[in-house]
Every structure is written in C-alpha cells, then in structure tokens.
Motif scaffolding. Structure first.
Motif, PDB file in Angstrom:
ATOM      1  N   GLU A  36     -59.762  55.320  19.739  1.00  0.00           N
ATOM      2  CA  GLU A  36     -59.151  55.191  21.018  1.00  0.00           C
ATOM      3  C   GLU A  36     -58.037  54.407  21.032  1.00  0.00           C
ATOM      4  OE1 GLU A  36     -61.608  52.538  23.413  1.00  0.00           O
ATOM      5  OE2 GLU A  36     -61.823  51.050  21.840  1.00  0.00           O
ATOM      6  N   ILE A  37     -57.193  54.441  22.114  1.00  0.00           N
ATOM      7  CA  ILE A  37     -56.111  53.621  22.542  1.00  0.00           C
ATOM      8  C   ILE A  37     -56.273  52.980  23.721  1.00  0.00           C
ATOM      9  CG2 ILE A  37     -53.511  53.496  22.699  1.00  0.00           C
ATOM     10  CD1 ILE A  37     -53.125  55.743  20.981  1.00  0.00           C
ATOM     11  N   GLU A  94     -55.839  50.252  19.088  1.00  0.00           N
ATOM     12  CA  GLU A  94     -55.284  51.336  18.651  1.00  0.00           C
ATOM     13  C   GLU A  94     -56.265  51.801  17.384  1.00  0.00           C
ATOM     14  OE1 GLU A  94     -51.347  53.603  17.176  1.00  0.00           O
ATOM     15  OE2 GLU A  94     -51.178  51.521  18.042  1.00  0.00           O
ATOM     16  N   GLN A 153     -56.224  53.864  28.905  1.00  0.00           N
ATOM     17  CA  GLN A 153     -57.067  54.025  27.740  1.00  0.00           C
ATOM     18  C   GLN A 153     -56.917  55.696  27.538  1.00  0.00           C
ATOM     19  OE1 GLN A 153     -61.414  53.725  28.472  1.00  0.00           O
ATOM     20  NE2 GLN A 153     -60.506  52.284  30.063  1.00  0.00           N
ATOM     21  N   GLY A 175     -47.379  56.503  23.783  1.00  0.00           N
ATOM     22  CA  GLY A 175     -48.182  55.937  24.354  1.00  0.00           C
ATOM     23  C   GLY A 175     -48.230  56.223  25.927  1.00  0.00           C
ATOM     24  N   ARG A 190     -51.709  51.784  13.799  1.00  0.00           N
ATOM     25  CA  ARG A 190     -50.637  50.956  14.105  1.00  0.00           C
ATOM     26  C   ARG A 190     -49.548  51.799  14.340  1.00  0.00           C
ATOM     27  NH1 ARG A 190     -50.912  44.883  11.803  1.00  0.00           N
ATOM     28  NH2 ARG A 190     -52.487  43.988  12.905  1.00  0.00           N
TER      29      ARG A 190
END
Length: 271
Positions: free
Chosen positions: A149-150, A145, A170, A247, A60
């Motif tokens: 991967e995100i 997350e 992604q 991000g 996170r």
C-alpha cells in the motif's frame, strides 16, 4: 509570490510536531531504508519481535527522501466563496516517523498561509472547540509506502483540519478498476475538540484510469479513486487521482459541512 522549492531543504526550520506539540530543528538527512515495514497479524502491540508480526517489503519511490512536492490548495465555503488559496510543500525526510516507526516514514509539511486571513477563515471552521489563532507553519507527520500500500496522513493543519474526519489518501496494491476496500482504523483521541473519541469509517473504490490536467502539467495513467467517510457528525468524501510515479496528484474534498477543498500538484524538486 514566487515559491523556490530548493530553499525548503538546506535551511533549518522550526518544526512543530502535530503529535506532541513541541518544536525541534530539522534538516533533510536521510537514513538507510529499512528492509521491511511491519504489520501485526493479530490485534496487539506493533513490534518486530512478535511472532504475530508480518514483514512487508519497504519502498521509498514516491516519497523519495528529500524530494519536494508543491501543491496548490483552494478552500471554499459551502456557498462556494473562496476562503483561502495557498501553496503547501511536502518533503520526505528519509527517516522513520518517531510516533510510529515500525510502520511509517516521516514527512514534513509546510503551509504558506496568509496570517492576516486567519481570523476570517476561522469563522468557517466546522470544529468550533478546536479553533486556534496560532496556525502551524511546518509539521511532521507519517506515511506508509511498501509493496502492499501507499497511505498518508492528509494535509490536516489549520483550515484543513476537517480532512482528519474524511478518508485518508491511500492505495492498495495490486491496482485495478473496480477494486474496493474499507478503512475503519481511524479513531480520534483527546485533543480533536468536537471530534475527540469519534471513529471514522471509510470506503474506497477505484473508478477509472485516466489522463488529468494539473498545475504541474498533464499526467497520464492516473487512477481515480472515490472515497466516502461517515462518523457521528456526518459524511465527507474525497475524489483523488493517484499517479504511480508521483503519488496523490489531485484531491477534491467535500466535507460534512459542504465546504470544498481542491488540491493539485504544482511542482516537483528532486535533490
């Protein structure tokens, strides 16, 4: 209009869930972070009790609980007429998303739209059977997350519903220029109007690593990704830039009707 991000939390919002269409009161009250996300190694039910489930170390860091990202969004017609310009706020709640708690955390998305423009913008909606005059103001949705991967559901409410049939933002780790992957997991269920029961097939490629300019400021070392989706009604594409601290900081969409959506980071507030 001046946007005050610190008002987003500490105030209770009437929350419209995009999945079950009910309203709940919600404030940011993080829970302890789980140690793992879970992913099935075979097709089957997602549950931590199955031997076929893989445990992926949870993170996170970008979707930090109670951190608020503000984005500026500009939506254009196929003839490049500006249809709307507004701000979108995103906040991770620090909880699991109730509709996929094994794999996804919850985020809240708040749309600062102009109610007087709804009827005009609806004239340009591609999905005619899903047009509504009651737009969502705040919705709950999910993100992933972890160390693999995100991934996030796109901003997909109101005039932006076409992002549901475009590639979902992604990143797959480790990152490198030239890396490619596919995502064929999106199949729309009932409730998506003309798009119901259609499957979206998407491809992704990291094209470069570069410095970009956003409303938030200059951001170095952003990974540029070109993604393309195809489904029964056409092709959509999005070019987006991923920053390893903040991000998805910039996204440029062209949908299958040649409409355009430009989204970029404008402000960040940590609480």
């Amino acid at each position: 209009m001046k946007y005050k991000l610190n008002l987003f939390f500490g105030i209770v919002f009437l929350l419209g869930s995009c999945a079950n269409n009910k309203s709940d009161d919600f404030i940011c009250a993080p829970e302890p972070m789980p140690k793992y996300d879970y992913r099935a190694s075979i097709i089957g039910e997602m549950t931590p009790q199955l031997d076929s489930v893989l445990r992926i170390e949870k993170r996170r860091e970008i979707f930090k609980p109670c951190r608020i990202y503000a984005f500026d969004a500009a939506f254009y017609s196929a003839s490049n007429e500006l249809l709307s310009k507004e701000r979108i706020l995103l906040m991770a709640t620090g909880k699991r998303w109730e509709h996929n708690p094994e794999k996804q955390d919850e985020i809240l998305v708040k749309y600062e739209f102009d109610k007087e423009s709804i009827d005009n913008i609806n004239l340009y909606q591609l999905n005619k059977s899903a047009i509504s005059n009651e737009w969502w103001q705040t919705v709950s949705t999910g993100i992933r997350e972890n160390v693999e991967e995100i991934w996030m559901h796109p901003f997909r409410s109101n005039q932006y519903n076409f992002t549901e049939v475009a590639p979902f933002p992604q990143i797959k780790f480790p990152l490198s220029v030239g890396k490619k992957w596919t995502d064929n997991d999106i199949k729309l269920q009932e409730g998506w109007g003309d798009w119901s029961h259609m499957k979206i097939r998407s491809t992704f490629e990291i094209q470069s690593k570069e410095t970009i300019q956003t409303t938030y400021g200059e951001l170095e070392n952003c990974w540029k990704v070109k993604a393309v989706s195809n489904f029964d009604l056409g092709r959509s594409e999005v070019t987006y830039w991923f920053h390893e601290k903040f991000g998805f900081v910039k996204l440029n969409y062209v949908n299958y009707g040649d409409q355009k959506l430009h989204i970029e980071l404008a402000e960040i507030k940590d609480n």
